[in-house]
Design a protein around this motif. Sequence first.
Motif, PDB file in Angstrom:
ATOM      1  N   ARG A  16     -20.213  68.359   2.517  1.00  0.00           N
ATOM      2  CA  ARG A  16     -20.709  68.743   3.760  1.00  0.00           C
ATOM      3  C   ARG A  16     -20.978  70.135   3.771  1.00  0.00           C
ATOM      4  O   ARG A  16     -19.865  70.789   3.475  1.00  0.00           O
ATOM      5  CB  ARG A  16     -19.961  67.949   4.830  1.00  0.00           C
ATOM      6  N   LEU A  18     -21.585  73.339   6.108  1.00  0.00           N
ATOM      7  CA  LEU A  18     -21.433  73.854   7.297  1.00  0.00           C
ATOM      8  C   LEU A  18     -21.658  75.148   7.093  1.00  0.00           C
ATOM      9  O   LEU A  18     -21.112  76.064   6.322  1.00  0.00           O
ATOM     10  CB  LEU A  18     -19.956  73.653   7.782  1.00  0.00           C
ATOM     11  N   TYR A  65      -9.836  67.778  11.296  1.00  0.00           N
ATOM     12  CA  TYR A  65      -9.826  68.676  10.178  1.00  0.00           C
ATOM     13  C   TYR A  65      -8.560  69.000   9.954  1.00  0.00           C
ATOM     14  O   TYR A  65      -7.443  68.805  10.705  1.00  0.00           O
ATOM     15  CB  TYR A  65     -10.315  70.240  10.778  1.00  0.00           C
ATOM     16  N   THR A  90     -11.534  65.489   7.601  1.00  0.00           N
ATOM     17  CA  THR A  90     -12.373  66.550   6.979  1.00  0.00           C
ATOM     18  C   THR A  90     -11.580  67.645   6.530  1.00  0.00           C
ATOM     19  O   THR A  90     -10.510  68.478   7.280  1.00  0.00           O
ATOM     20  CB  THR A  90     -13.423  66.947   7.903  1.00  0.00           C
ATOM     21  N   GLN A 126     -15.356  76.446  11.353  1.00  0.00           N
ATOM     22  CA  GLN A 126     -16.207  75.412  10.829  1.00  0.00           C
ATOM     23  C   GLN A 126     -16.372  74.384  12.000  1.00  0.00           C
ATOM     24  O   GLN A 126     -17.580  73.683  12.049  1.00  0.00           O
ATOM     25  CB  GLN A 126     -15.233  74.512   9.563  1.00  0.00           C
ATOM     26  N   PHE A 127     -15.362  74.025  12.780  1.00  0.00           N
ATOM     27  CA  PHE A 127     -15.910  73.278  13.881  1.00  0.00           C
ATOM     28  C   PHE A 127     -16.523  73.698  15.064  1.00  0.00           C
ATOM     29  O   PHE A 127     -17.720  73.057  15.481  1.00  0.00           O
ATOM     30  CB  PHE A 127     -14.225  73.036  14.795  1.00  0.00           C
ATOM     31  N   ASP A 129     -19.080  75.664  14.253  1.00  0.00           N
ATOM     32  CA  ASP A 129     -20.513  75.684  13.771  1.00  0.00           C
ATOM     33  C   ASP A 129     -21.105  73.911  13.647  1.00  0.00           C
ATOM     34  O   ASP A 129     -22.379  73.836  13.185  1.00  0.00           O
ATOM     35  CB  ASP A 129     -20.713  76.375  12.274  1.00  0.00           C
ATOM     36  N   SER A 130     -20.126  72.942  13.683  1.00  0.00           N
ATOM     37  CA  SER A 130     -20.439  71.831  13.449  1.00  0.00           C
ATOM     38  C   SER A 130     -21.273  71.121  14.738  1.00  0.00           C
ATOM     39  O   SER A 130     -22.090  70.108  14.339  1.00  0.00           O
ATOM     40  CB  SER A 130     -19.076  70.974  13.256  1.00  0.00           C
TER      41      SER A 130
END
Length: 407
Positions: A16, A18, A65, A90, A126-127, A129-130
């Motif tokens: 995945r 990101l 995460y 993740t 990361q979160f 930008d998800s």
Amino acid sequence: MTTTPIFRRPVRIRFRFLAIIAVAVVLVYRLWLFPPAQSWLPLTAREGRAPVLDANSTLGFGAIYVVSKADSPRRHGLLQAANVTDIDLTIPSQPKWTEKDFGSPERKSSRGSLLAWLGHLHLLRQFIDSGLESALILEDDVDWDIRLRSLQAPLVSAAMRTVLASRSGSSAKSSWSSDDIDYYSDDAAARYPYGDPSLWDLLYMGHCGDYFHGMDRGFEAGHVRPKDLAAVQHLSFNDTSLPDFDNLHPWTASLLTNLGVPVHTRLVHRSIFPLCTFAYAVTRHSARRLVEELASLERTDHAAYDVAILISCREGGLRCWSVNPELFHHQPGKSMIAGIDNSTHLPPVDAKAKDQVELRGETPNIDCGFWDGAFAFDDGDDKTLKYLQKEVGRKGRCLKPGRELPR
């Protein structure tokens, strides 16, 4: 480069991407999905509403995460526990951090603490930008009960929805009980299992104690009183997966006893003095504040990430809630931070529970967990995994010698 999955069939690894500053490769461990499970609650559907079933594979959050180094020896056990419980994790790849990432050289933080701090911030980015609205962040040494998905997460999410719905209305109540909980699902509950994310910022689901005071106070009789609980917004509810007081961490048992909380009762309350960040949920708003302001290495001088979160809850304006006792606790043994720092120091919370852990063979405050390896299986052994998923993960049978729980 080819990435070999740890498990051949039950776990499917996908890549995945990101976008942060550059494109990062993220390993997403998709776990074998069960058919719909029956409700654990003895409820019948009301008009236009369905009874709450087990939580979904991300426990009602947008994603789960995990902060984990690529060579972490704890990852394999974590993935096995996730497979049996049927939850999706993740695990983003961590960058190779350099000295310039550590911020000011005058910061009084160990190298291990700084690496852990950077790992948490990396996951928060990361979160963000998800595009997801909420996320649960885990450290990779956590343990949990076999009934996490089937019982505990649904109870906590229903409790949070009840408290937040009451707070958003005109009610002047500050405490609620199991009788107040709306266990039934509707469109709003399906979209936001833990309540509207505009009404909360951080939910401590795993910690090493929210004892209503700092560690500078003892745990003798009277260190807290029922009036202390009455003074904070909270909801208490029955949870049969909780150990009795004799099998809870001694300080947790002391807290609940002195607050006047009955046995097998869990609390959701506004955070008072939460310690450690084993597992915590965030929203997009709170994650952005942590990354850009409250837990930024450039803008704070705290010694450790969990201290930055504690101060953010107490003084930084974050609306934090604690699940108490916690659902996640770090497994007994030496932490990765201690290993990096070559430290043999045992934190006070761990030291206090050392004898109890050896006697029970379980992680503190966990009734039937995965730390002892009782539910381990050989890689590629689909037959054993499916059996454990059905009997342990779905039915909640603690298949340990002398420990099987009633169905």
